[in-house]
Write a protein that holds these residues in place. Sequence first.
Motif, PDB file in Angstrom:
ATOM      1  N   ILE A  72      27.369  55.780 111.671  1.00 44.57           N
ATOM      2  CA  ILE A  72      27.596  55.502 110.248  1.00 44.57           C
ATOM      3  C   ILE A  72      27.721  56.781 109.432  1.00 44.57           C
ATOM      4  O   ILE A  72      28.731  56.995 108.747  1.00 44.57           O
ATOM      5  N   LEU A  73      26.712  57.643 109.507  1.00 47.69           N
ATOM      6  CA  LEU A  73      26.676  58.798 108.610  1.00 47.69           C
ATOM      7  C   LEU A  73      27.844  59.742 108.857  1.00 47.69           C
ATOM      8  O   LEU A  73      28.512  60.167 107.912  1.00 47.69           O
ATOM      9  N   GLU A  74      28.097  60.092 110.101  1.00 45.46           N
ATOM     10  CA  GLU A  74      29.185  61.034 110.393  1.00 45.46           C
ATOM     11  C   GLU A  74      30.553  60.441 110.103  1.00 45.46           C
ATOM     12  O   GLU A  74      31.383  61.086 109.436  1.00 45.46           O
ATOM     13  N   PRO A  75      30.869  59.214 110.553  1.00 43.61           N
ATOM     14  CA  PRO A  75      32.202  58.674 110.241  1.00 43.61           C
ATOM     15  C   PRO A  75      32.481  58.528 108.748  1.00 43.61           C
ATOM     16  O   PRO A  75      33.609  58.752 108.303  1.00 43.61           O
ATOM     17  N   LEU A  76      31.467  58.157 107.972  1.00 47.34           N
ATOM     18  CA  LEU A  76      31.678  57.960 106.534  1.00 47.34           C
ATOM     19  C   LEU A  76      31.509  59.247 105.726  1.00 47.34           C
ATOM     20  O   LEU A  76      31.700  59.245 104.514  1.00 47.34           O
ATOM     21  N   GLY A  77      31.141  60.341 106.383  1.00 52.90           N
ATOM     22  CA  GLY A  77      30.979  61.606 105.682  1.00 52.90           C
ATOM     23  C   GLY A  77      29.749  61.662 104.807  1.00 52.90           C
ATOM     24  O   GLY A  77      29.739  62.351 103.778  1.00 52.90           O
ATOM     25  N   LEU A  78      28.676  60.965 105.204  1.00 48.55           N
ATOM     26  CA  LEU A  78      27.435  60.968 104.422  1.00 48.55           C
ATOM     27  C   LEU A  78      26.568  62.138 104.891  1.00 48.55           C
ATOM     28  O   LEU A  78      25.531  61.963 105.533  1.00 48.55           O
ATOM     29  N   ARG A  79      26.988  63.339 104.521  1.00 52.64           N
ATOM     30  CA  ARG A  79      26.374  64.561 105.046  1.00 52.64           C
ATOM     31  C   ARG A  79      24.994  64.826 104.465  1.00 52.64           C
ATOM     32  O   ARG A  79      24.214  65.611 105.017  1.00 52.64           O
ATOM     33  N   ARG A  80      24.656  64.171 103.339  1.00 53.15           N
ATOM     34  CA  ARG A  80      23.376  64.413 102.680  1.00 53.15           C
ATOM     35  C   ARG A  80      22.449  63.199 102.787  1.00 53.15           C
ATOM     36  O   ARG A  80      21.566  63.015 101.971  1.00 53.15           O
ATOM     37  N   THR A  81      22.690  62.362 103.793  1.00 52.20           N
ATOM     38  CA  THR A  81      21.833  61.212 104.049  1.00 52.20           C
ATOM     39  C   THR A  81      21.170  61.401 105.401  1.00 52.20           C
ATOM     40  O   THR A  81      21.831  61.753 106.375  1.00 52.20           O
ATOM     41  N   GLY A  82      19.849  61.191 105.456  1.00 52.23           N
ATOM     42  CA  GLY A  82      19.154  61.368 106.716  1.00 52.23           C
ATOM     43  C   GLY A  82      17.712  60.921 106.633  1.00 52.23           C
ATOM     44  O   GLY A  82      17.202  60.532 105.563  1.00 52.23           O
ATOM     45  N   ALA A  83      17.026  60.995 107.762  1.00 55.00           N
ATOM     46  CA  ALA A  83      15.660  60.502 107.856  1.00 55.00           C
ATOM     47  C   ALA A  83      14.636  61.453 107.249  1.00 55.00           C
ATOM     48  O   ALA A  83      13.514  61.051 106.953  1.00 55.00           O
TER      49      ALA A  83
END
Length: 464
Positions: A182-193
């Motif tokens: 999800i995060l990498e394909p959508l370019g959510l570079r500032r989302t994480g655990a």
Amino acid sequence: MTSSQDYLLPGTRRALLHRIAVAQSEGRAPSLVAAVVRGGQIVWHGARSSVEGHAPDGDVQYRIGSITKTFTAVLVMRLRDEGLLDLGDPLEKYLPGTGAGEATIAELLAHTAGLAAESPAPWWERTPGALRPELSDVLGEQPLLHPVGRRHHYSNPGYTVLGALVEALRGAPWEEVLSSEILEPLGLRRTGARPQSPYAGGWAVHPWADALLPEPLEDLGRMAPAGQLWSTTEDLARFAVFLARGDDRVLSAESVREMRAPAAPAEAADVRDGISYGLGLQIQARDGRLLVGHSGSLPGFLANLTISVEDDVAAVVLANCTSGPLLGAVGADLVRIVSEAEPRIPEPWRPLREVAPTVLELAGQWYWGTHAFGLRVSADGLLALGPLSGGGRRARFRSNGDDTWTGLEGYFAGELLRPVRGADGSVGHLDLGSFVFTRQPYDPEASVPGGVDPEGWRGIDPKV
């Protein structure tokens, strides 16, 4: 993500700023940041802050709590679309021995599995996740509080179970699967655990004094799939676009649409507010529009994501306080302000590229008994059925390629529409889930169940 403050009129921008300023001031939030998305891009960003030293921008991380559940639900839907599970499968098929095995995957997604709202003590949101290393530590000795499938009862442990399901079928930790799928394909570079600078600190605001207390930032461990994530307004704006449109790299538009559909009965207390739940998404009717998204909270943080698909407007609102501003109301208001001040310009009408005579023959007026309906062939190749006046059952139908059509929504969702043709190929009537639609009310030439009185329509002699 492309963004500009010039896409909205000055009056609209001021109304948006006023709304979040009131929320931050009256809600006594150390900081509050918001963004509005339209047409696939951020069209407005605003922030108010009294603690962080400066107004945070769209790149500052906040903890988003239960919005994490929507990410977990997307991962489960991906497993379904790949054929690795069915939503109707019982949990026991994949995770035996949990004590909640009779619940289906769909029931877990919709919070109808009968599970408890919280894990056993101590309070999991303020407890290191390392204290609950096993799934049994999250579910407890008696996981079920209600009969499976009978009522909507919001459950944090239910999404912990779904995270464990993802790990079992992917053979990798939930966090790694989330990042790669999800995060990498959508370019959510500032989302994480885990937080990465710049990020906001979490605060508790004293209920009877304008004083602050730092909140602990615990790693939730096993509970992570229910509420661990950190994100930004910019990343959540991208996620909102995905939830409205789908993205074949992650999940199709059809599967995302399925997530947005109600899948659970509303709690009695929520019926008057028009609140229900889909598959990992909260649903609410408000201000005459249908809103989907999710709220989130953890000690020190509040979060909200609100989307109006019909208006093509979404709002993200984040704050770093344990309680205070009602971000669900703020998000809904931001969507309303833009939708009402600057209504969406519809796409130009476009004609069909081509239409088969056998399809065009279906268009026009039809009667179910004495109820008049219109059947229209639209430019997207669908049939649209609806009453000619007043309220009534409406639905669109998709061609099956064999002169039959399947209902996509409403009362006729999944039902088969079949033109019944005579020996010469002409349409005599329509069969829709056993309902007979005729060109004239109770057409004697059609196969109307119960038959049609041979004397036909008549008046009544008032002397009789």
